[in-house]
Structures are given as C-alpha cells and as structure tokens.
Motif scaffolding. Structure first.
Motif, PDB file in Angstrom:
ATOM      1  N   ALA A 112       0.826  -1.210   0.000  1.00 41.90           N
ATOM      2  CA  ALA A 112       0.000   0.000   0.000  1.00 41.90           C
ATOM      3  C   ALA A 112       0.859   1.258   0.000  1.00 41.90           C
ATOM      4  N   HIS A 113       2.108   1.164   0.493  1.00 39.35           N
ATOM      5  CA  HIS A 113       3.036   2.296   0.514  1.00 39.35           C
ATOM      6  C   HIS A 113       4.193   2.052  -0.458  1.00 39.35           C
ATOM      7  N   ASP A 114       3.857   1.448  -1.585  1.00 40.36           N
ATOM      8  CA  ASP A 114       4.865   1.038  -2.567  1.00 40.36           C
ATOM      9  C   ASP A 114       5.688   2.202  -3.104  1.00 40.36           C
ATOM     10  N   SER A 115       5.124   3.422  -3.073  1.00 39.67           N
ATOM     11  CA  SER A 115       5.810   4.570  -3.663  1.00 39.67           C
ATOM     12  C   SER A 115       6.800   5.239  -2.726  1.00 39.67           C
ATOM     13  N   LEU A 116       6.926   4.771  -1.488  1.00 38.98           N
ATOM     14  CA  LEU A 116       7.877   5.392  -0.565  1.00 38.98           C
ATOM     15  C   LEU A 116       9.299   5.206  -1.077  1.00 38.98           C
ATOM     16  N   PRO A 117      10.086   6.289  -1.152  1.00 33.63           N
ATOM     17  CA  PRO A 117      11.462   6.168  -1.687  1.00 33.63           C
ATOM     18  C   PRO A 117      12.329   5.192  -0.907  1.00 33.63           C
ATOM     19  N   VAL A 118      12.096   5.079   0.392  1.00 34.14           N
ATOM     20  CA  VAL A 118      12.937   4.215   1.206  1.00 34.14           C
ATOM     21  C   VAL A 118      12.754   2.741   0.853  1.00 34.14           C
ATOM     22  N   LEU A 119      11.647   2.402   0.194  1.00 33.46           N
ATOM     23  CA  LEU A 119      11.371   1.018  -0.171  1.00 33.46           C
ATOM     24  C   LEU A 119      11.898   0.644  -1.547  1.00 33.46           C
TER      25      LEU A 119
END
Length: 409
Positions: free
Chosen positions: A6-13
C-alpha cells in the motif's frame, strides 16, 4: 506485506514493484479478454496457462485489477499455509515447513503480492503433498502448474519408481494435453511465448550476470539495457556466457537423470528433496534469476521440512539466507546492481553464492540418501553398511558350526 504494498511509492522502499501488475499484467488482460495471446509483445514469455491466471482478477469486478490480483495472491498464500500445516500435523511429519513459509515469504517484502508466482507455487506444493495419497491428483496439479510457468514439471522427478511414476506421468499427459487443447480452442496463438525465449540474453541477477558484473570492474566494456522484461547485459562475450548457461543447464539435467537411474532408496521425503534439488539446479544455471524465483524455492523447501526424514534442512537455511539478500538486491538497492557498483556486485556475489552452495549441497545430500546402502532395520538417515571387523577365521568357524548343526544326529 500488504502495508508495504500500500506504501509502494515510498522512496525508502526502492522501486515500485506493483508496476508489473498494472503495466504488464493488466495490459495483457486487455488482450487476453479479446480471445488472443499477446503474440507480438516481446515481453510475453509465459506458457498459455498464465493467461487464465491473468484473467482471473476479472472475476472480482468490484475491485480494481491490482486489488483483485492481490486478493487472489493472498488466497493462494493461505492455501499453501493450510496445506503445509495439515501435512505437518500428520504422524512422522513436522510443522517446520509451515513455519518456514510463513516466516520466510515476508523476507521478500511486498514483492510476492505483486507477482503471480505464489499461485504457481501453490500448484506445485499441492502436487507434492498429494503424491502419497493420489498420484492422479499429483500429476494433474503438476501439469496445471507447468502450463502456467513450466518449472512445476520438475517436482515429479522424485516420484517412486514403478506404478506410481507411470500413474503420475499418465495424469500429467492427460491433464496437460486436454488443458492445452482447450486453451488452443479458446485463444489464438497459445504458443506465442516460445518465439520470445530464444532472444533472451543474460540477466544482471543471474550467475552469468554476476561474472560479467565482476568482469566490468576489470575493464570489460559491456553495458546494461532493458530487454525482454529484464535488465540484461549487452556487449562482447555475452552470447558466450548465455550459451555456457544453457550448457550448464544441460549438465544439471544429466546429473538429475543420473541420480534417478542410480537411486535405490526412497523415503517419504525423497520426492520432496528431489523437487527442491531439481529446481535449485535449474535456477542457478538459468540465464535469468529474477527475485520472485525465491518464492518457488521457499515453497519447495517448506514442503521438504514437513517431513522428519528430509535431507534438505541445511539447504533450507541457505535458501532462507539467499531470500533475505534478494530483498536487499531488489527493490532496495537495485540501482546499485544496475550500475555495477562494488556494493551491487558484492550483493549479487553473496546471493548467487548462497544459491550455488544450496544447489550443490542439495544434490550431494540427495545423491547420498538415494544411493547409500542401508543397514537393515536402521531408522533415520541412510548409513553405509559398515565393514565387518570380525577376523575371517571366526566367521568361517561360525559358518562351519551352522553347517554341522544341520547334519543328522
């Protein structure tokens, strides 16, 4: 895993792993809905059964394609977990297999939810776990898995000789032929995927890719490009490395056939161990080792651990370690791997080194367990019959005594 997706767009991921679903799978869904396979798309490299998997989210129209796809993947995950747990509570079995799957899959972060490999692994796991109960069901599930992604056909390598093997492969032939005929009637160009396989090169995450990545630090002038749905090397010596990978795959197939011919001892765990060993050997010698391949290995290692007689426990540990490194490779530090920095090259060297060690150890333990002579009445691991330490003359005297007792009077 759902939270991460659901938070696939977070840069840290790292990169967006869900892009494969809504750019690839959903795009093909539109073509498949018209009754044809995407024959002209160079990215379409999947057997015809994959088309049904990619069409399946359409059965849940109240969700978006991505949501429906993830729901089906979670359901397949649950099926695998329940199957492993049920197998683990039977006499002589263990729940370590279910524990490995439940604890190991999240090491890949949210990637398993954005690839259809969990559904394929479910077919392979069910095929193996049903072998002892119904060879026909086992063969049917293996055939369906092979129609979706080929590799599940390897899980039948360790089927016991004789009637069981004949029954399994008869089921495979009937199920595979009838399913392929139905797909050919329902869709155009069902074998179009074969046209795209010959042009594939060496992916940067493969064993050959690791060698080329190391060579680039020694002055090799090759480059990395996006081709056939993966980042591949281009430049001098790449075709040679690709042909070498194919030759190693042929050698691996020969080694597996040699084991099959020489094996004399089958336990309840032998079919499971042989399946893991076969898929490991074909994985490390492949021109492509995508991170989702670890899902296959986790599932097969989990099946092995459901049996207390398995020889693959240390192999499962190596697979688990390689899985953890794979999540660092992709998506967390994938730009480093593409740029062939020392960090990226070292990561690939560690991951592929673990996989190579796992494949070698798996085959060695499979070979020893299948070809060793076993002490009559012994339990547990196979042991070679020890040489007698009794001198020759007492043995001769004992034999003479037994002979003399048979004489009249």
């Amino acid at each position: 895993m759902l939270w991460l997706l659901a938070h696939d767009s977070l840069p840290v991921l790292g990169g967006r792993v869900a892009r494969e679903v809504w750019r690839g799978y959903h795009h093909w869904y539109g073509t498949l809905s018209t009754g044809a396979f995407p024959a002209q798309d160079t990215l379409w490299q999947y057997p015809p059964g994959a088309g049904l998997v990619l069409l399946a989210p359409g059965a849940l129209p109240w969700w978006t394609y991505l949501q429906a796809f993830v729901a089906l993947t979670v359901a397949a995950d649950a099926v695998i977990t329940v199957a492993l747990a049920r197998a683990g509570v039977r006499p002589g079995r263990s729940l370590y297999g279910a524990a490995l799957w439940v604890g190991g899959l999240p090491l890949l972060l949210r990637l398993p939810l954005a690839r259809y490999d969990v559904l394929v692994t479910a077919l392979a796991v069910i095929s193996l776990l049903t072998l002892s109960r119904s060879t026909r069901v086992c063969g049917a599930f293996a055939a369906l898995g092979a129609l979706v992604k080929v590799w599940p056909a390897l899980v039948l390598l360790g089927a016991p000789r004789g009637r069981d093997t004949r029954s399994v492969w008869a089921s495979v032939a009937v199920t595979g032929a009838s399913s392929l005929a139905l797909l050919a009637l329902a869709f155009r160009d069902p074998l179009a995927f074969l046209l795209q396989q010959g042009g594939r090169g060496v992916q940067i995450e493969s064993l050959g890719g690791t060698a080329l990545s190391l060579a680039s630090h020694a002055g090799w002038p090759g480059d990395v490009r996006y081709r056939y749905g993966a980042m591949e090397f281009t430049g001098p010596w790449v075709p040679t490395v690709a042909h070498l990978c194919l030759a190693l795959t042929a050698v691996a197939f020969g080694l597996l056939l040699l084991w099959r011919v020489r094996a004399r001892r089958w336990t309840a765990a032998t079919p499971y161990d042989a399946a893991l060993s076969a898929v490991l050997l074909f994985t490390v010698t492949s021109r492509v080792i995508s991170p989702q391949y670890m899902i296959w290995l986790l599932g097969l290692a989990a099946v092995c651990l459901t049996s207390r007689h398995t020889t693959q426990r240390p192999v499962a540990v190596l697979v688990l370690a390689a899985t953890a490194v794979s999540s660092v490779v992709f998506p967390l530090l994938y730009p480093e791997v593409i740029a062939r920095t020392w960090t990226g090259t070292t990561l690939m060297l560690v991951r592929n080194g673990l996989l190579t060690a796992a494949a070698a150890l798996s085959y060695a333990r499979l070979w020893r367990s299948g070809t060793a002579r076993v002490v009559p009445g012994a339990r547990g691991r196979p042991q070679a019959l020890p040489k007698s330490r009794t001198p020759a003359w007492p043995r001769a005297a004992e034999g003479a005594g037994r002979w003399s007792r048979r004489l009249p009077g």
